[in-house]
Design a protein around this motif. Structure first.
Motif, PDB file in Angstrom:
ATOM      1  N   VAL A   8     -11.211  24.898  15.133  1.00 56.45           N
ATOM      2  CA  VAL A   8     -10.608  25.429  16.357  1.00 56.45           C
ATOM      3  C   VAL A   8     -11.650  25.483  17.472  1.00 56.45           C
ATOM      4  O   VAL A   8     -11.393  25.071  18.607  1.00 56.45           O
ATOM      5  CB  VAL A   8     -10.002  26.827  16.105  1.00 56.45           C
ATOM      6  CG1 VAL A   8      -9.603  27.490  17.426  1.00 56.45           C
ATOM      7  CG2 VAL A   8      -8.798  26.734  15.184  1.00 56.45           C
ATOM      8  N   LYS A   9     -12.833  25.981  17.135  1.00 53.94           N
ATOM      9  CA  LYS A   9     -13.892  26.079  18.147  1.00 53.94           C
ATOM     10  C   LYS A   9     -14.322  24.699  18.628  1.00 53.94           C
ATOM     11  O   LYS A   9     -14.545  24.490  19.826  1.00 53.94           O
ATOM     12  CB  LYS A   9     -15.086  26.855  17.587  1.00 53.94           C
ATOM     13  CG  LYS A   9     -16.166  27.151  18.624  1.00 53.94           C
ATOM     14  CD  LYS A   9     -17.228  28.070  18.067  1.00 53.94           C
ATOM     15  CE  LYS A   9     -18.313  28.361  19.115  1.00 53.94           C
ATOM     16  NZ  LYS A   9     -17.815  29.187  20.240  1.00 53.94           N
ATOM     17  N   GLU A  10     -14.423  23.757  17.709  1.00 56.41           N
ATOM     18  CA  GLU A  10     -14.824  22.404  18.090  1.00 56.41           C
ATOM     19  C   GLU A  10     -13.782  21.745  18.985  1.00 56.41           C
ATOM     20  O   GLU A  10     -14.115  21.016  19.919  1.00 56.41           O
ATOM     21  CB  GLU A  10     -15.047  21.559  16.833  1.00 56.41           C
ATOM     22  CG  GLU A  10     -16.300  21.942  16.056  1.00 56.41           C
ATOM     23  CD  GLU A  10     -16.447  21.159  14.760  1.00 56.41           C
ATOM     24  OE1 GLU A  10     -15.506  20.411  14.405  1.00 56.41           O
ATOM     25  OE2 GLU A  10     -17.500  21.292  14.104  1.00 56.41           O
ATOM     26  N   LYS A  11     -12.512  22.001  18.723  1.00 53.41           N
ATOM     27  CA  LYS A  11     -11.435  21.351  19.477  1.00 53.41           C
ATOM     28  C   LYS A  11     -11.263  21.956  20.864  1.00 53.41           C
ATOM     29  O   LYS A  11     -11.089  21.225  21.849  1.00 53.41           O
ATOM     30  CB  LYS A  11     -10.120  21.449  18.706  1.00 53.41           C
ATOM     31  CG  LYS A  11      -8.945  20.790  19.420  1.00 53.41           C
ATOM     32  CD  LYS A  11      -7.686  20.780  18.554  1.00 53.41           C
ATOM     33  CE  LYS A  11      -6.539  20.093  19.282  1.00 53.41           C
ATOM     34  NZ  LYS A  11      -5.303  20.029  18.443  1.00 53.41           N
ATOM     35  N   TYR A  12     -11.299  23.279  20.959  1.00 53.35           N
ATOM     36  CA  TYR A  12     -10.945  23.936  22.221  1.00 53.35           C
ATOM     37  C   TYR A  12     -12.150  24.470  22.991  1.00 53.35           C
ATOM     38  O   TYR A  12     -12.020  24.804  24.177  1.00 53.35           O
ATOM     39  CB  TYR A  12      -9.964  25.085  21.960  1.00 53.35           C
ATOM     40  CG  TYR A  12      -8.692  24.639  21.292  1.00 53.35           C
ATOM     41  CD1 TYR A  12      -7.681  24.013  22.013  1.00 53.35           C
ATOM     42  CD2 TYR A  12      -8.506  24.819  19.922  1.00 53.35           C
ATOM     43  CE1 TYR A  12      -6.524  23.582  21.400  1.00 53.35           C
ATOM     44  CE2 TYR A  12      -7.341  24.396  19.295  1.00 53.35           C
ATOM     45  CZ  TYR A  12      -6.353  23.780  20.037  1.00 53.35           C
ATOM     46  OH  TYR A  12      -5.201  23.355  19.425  1.00 53.35           O
ATOM     47  N   LEU A  70     -10.474  28.447  24.650  1.00 53.52           N
ATOM     48  CA  LEU A  70      -9.703  29.371  23.817  1.00 53.52           C
ATOM     49  C   LEU A  70     -10.700  30.279  23.109  1.00 53.52           C
ATOM     50  O   LEU A  70     -11.398  29.851  22.196  1.00 53.52           O
ATOM     51  CB  LEU A  70      -8.848  28.628  22.789  1.00 53.52           C
ATOM     52  CG  LEU A  70      -8.076  29.539  21.822  1.00 53.52           C
ATOM     53  CD1 LEU A  70      -6.989  30.321  22.569  1.00 53.52           C
ATOM     54  CD2 LEU A  70      -7.473  28.752  20.669  1.00 53.52           C
ATOM     55  N   ALA A  71     -10.766  31.517  23.541  1.00 55.56           N
ATOM     56  CA  ALA A  71     -11.708  32.456  22.937  1.00 55.56           C
ATOM     57  C   ALA A  71     -11.184  32.929  21.590  1.00 55.56           C
ATOM     58  O   ALA A  71     -10.028  33.353  21.471  1.00 55.56           O
ATOM     59  CB  ALA A  71     -11.929  33.644  23.869  1.00 55.56           C
ATOM     60  N   ILE A  72     -12.038  32.855  20.584  1.00 55.66           N
ATOM     61  CA  ILE A  72     -11.717  33.319  19.236  1.00 55.66           C
ATOM     62  C   ILE A  72     -12.138  34.781  19.124  1.00 55.66           C
ATOM     63  O   ILE A  72     -13.320  35.108  19.221  1.00 55.66           O
ATOM     64  CB  ILE A  72     -12.450  32.468  18.186  1.00 55.66           C
ATOM     65  CG1 ILE A  72     -11.933  31.021  18.219  1.00 55.66           C
ATOM     66  CG2 ILE A  72     -12.290  33.070  16.794  1.00 55.66           C
ATOM     67  CD1 ILE A  72     -12.736  30.072  17.342  1.00 55.66           C
ATOM     68  N   LEU A  73     -11.173  35.659  18.944  1.00 58.96           N
ATOM     69  CA  LEU A  73     -11.446  37.082  18.780  1.00 58.96           C
ATOM     70  C   LEU A  73     -11.172  37.414  17.316  1.00 58.96           C
ATOM     71  O   LEU A  73     -10.035  37.622  16.920  1.00 58.96           O
ATOM     72  CB  LEU A  73     -10.555  37.927  19.704  1.00 58.96           C
ATOM     73  CG  LEU A  73     -10.361  37.413  21.146  1.00 58.96           C
ATOM     74  CD1 LEU A  73      -9.455  38.356  21.922  1.00 58.96           C
ATOM     75  CD2 LEU A  73     -11.691  37.240  21.848  1.00 58.96           C
ATOM     76  N   GLY A  74     -12.220  37.434  16.508  1.00 56.19           N
ATOM     77  CA  GLY A  74     -12.018  37.677  15.078  1.00 56.19           C
ATOM     78  C   GLY A  74     -13.052  36.968  14.241  1.00 56.19           C
ATOM     79  O   GLY A  74     -14.243  37.011  14.518  1.00 56.19           O
ATOM     80  N   GLY A  75     -12.576  36.299  13.159  1.00 54.64           N
ATOM     81  CA  GLY A  75     -13.463  35.484  12.346  1.00 54.64           C
ATOM     82  C   GLY A  75     -13.982  36.110  11.076  1.00 54.64           C
ATOM     83  O   GLY A  75     -14.632  35.447  10.276  1.00 54.64           O
TER      84      GLY A  75
END
Length: 346
Positions: free
Chosen positions: A263-267, A271-276
């Motif tokens: 997801v991080k590589e694509k966007y 698109l901020a990832i809140l979590g992980g």
């Protein structure tokens, strides 16, 4: 050197696709954990929406009974085996939207915002996030239960669409008022359309029966220049391209069952990832080793924070007076407020 960013300003950098100065620590409320920093975000909803909700559960605005307990940290769920709609074709007899004509929005907003201030929320430090409801998919499941609700989506899609359209009409009217009177920084869209392993519904069904209402709700925010956040638990990364269609720039809680690296590589930072991070396996044990626990947090930050597009958005849910719950949450706060705080200065 310029003036110090507030917690709010640092967090809102994520919504703009910019790298923050430190890893923000997304907040689900005002926890009883020792931290020197204000929460970067807080949720607001018009008081009348939750007027019948209590710590023990209560009722939502559609009349669905909810229950909660200490062991879940008072996270409420629809009362099991007590569903108020047993035939989707009869929803018009059961589901009645509240009358909004007599609401004094200015007075209600003033009271709601004063209550936030009493909880320690300073709007100069904390971004205000609009919260409307649990989600169109979830509303249907709350009304009918998963068995009848999923069958209704398959057997009577036209009636499901009509019900959700009726609910969306109501929520969109409320959403416009929230922007007018509460002036939120973030416009939230919520739904839990997935389990840990897979989505509850197909992508095609999502696009036909749920996405139109997510998009309508999000459009209220995008039209008025407010960033859109999506809340969706579980393995839901198959839906991300569709969320992007209606402007989503932040996603919580972005659980670790998703391919977050991809997801991080694509966007990227768009698109901020809140979590992980999730308390699975040994991390969920009350007597987990402290250093093992803390190292798992640093590993997630190392993987997802480089270049920005990431906020910490995970904690231990449970009895707020359980010493093991408090202890592990304090460990989380300690690491994120040291390692994450210094991450971009390295």
């Amino acid at each position: 050197m310029g003036a110090r960013l507030t917690e709010r300003e640092n967090f809102l950098r994520l919504a703009k696709g910019e790298c923050p100065e430190w890893v923000p620590m997304y907040s689900w409320g005002v926890p009883g954990i020792q931290t020197p920093y204000a929460p970067p975000n807080a949720f607001i909803a018009p008081g009348f929406l939750n007027a019948r909700r209590t710590m023990e559960g209560g009722y939502d605005i559609w009349g669905v009974p909810y229950v909660s307990n200490r062991e879940t940290g008072y996270g409420a769920l629809p009362e099991p085996n007590h569903f108020i709609l047993d035939d989707i074709r009869k929803w018009r007899d059961v589901v009645k939207a509240p009358d909004l004509s007599g609401i004094d929005w200015e007075a209600m907003a003033k009271k709601d915002l004063e209550n936030l201030a009493k909880m320690g929320i300073d709007r100069n430090e904390t971004a205000l996030m609009m919260s409307l409801h649990v989600g169109y998919f979830q509303e249907l499941m709350a009304l009918m239960g998963f068995t009848e609700g999923l069958c209704a989506m398959y057997e009577e899609p036209e009636e499901v669409y009509a019900l959700l359209e009726y609910m969306c009409d109501f929520y969109c009217e409320v959403g416009e008022k929230i922007i007018d009177y509460y002036q939120p920084d973030i416009f939230n869209v919520t739904d839990d359309t997935a389990t840990w392993k897979s989505s509850f519904i197909s992508l095609d069904m999502y696009r036909r029966l749920i996405k139109p209402f997510h998009a309508r709700q999000a459009e209220i925010g995008t039209r008025r220049g407010i960033p859109i956040e999506m809340h969706d638990c579980g393995k839901c990364d198959d839906f991300i391209d569709d969320w992007r269609d209606f402007g989503v720039v932040l996603w919580n809680p972005a659980q670790s069952c998703n391919d977050l690296k991809a997801v991080k590589e694509k966007y990227g930072n768009s698109l901020a990832i809140l979590g992980g991070w999730d308390a699975v396996g040994q991390l969920g044990l009350p007597d987990v080793d402290e250093e093992f626990f803390k190292e798992s947090i640093r590993e997630v930050i190392d993987q997802l924070a480089p270049g920005g597009g990431f906020a910490w958005c995970s904690n231990i849910f449970g009895d707020p007076e359980d010493a093991s719950v408090v202890r592990r949450n304090q460990w989380i706060y300690d690491v994120v407020n040291t390692y994450g705080r210094e991450f971009y200065q390295k």
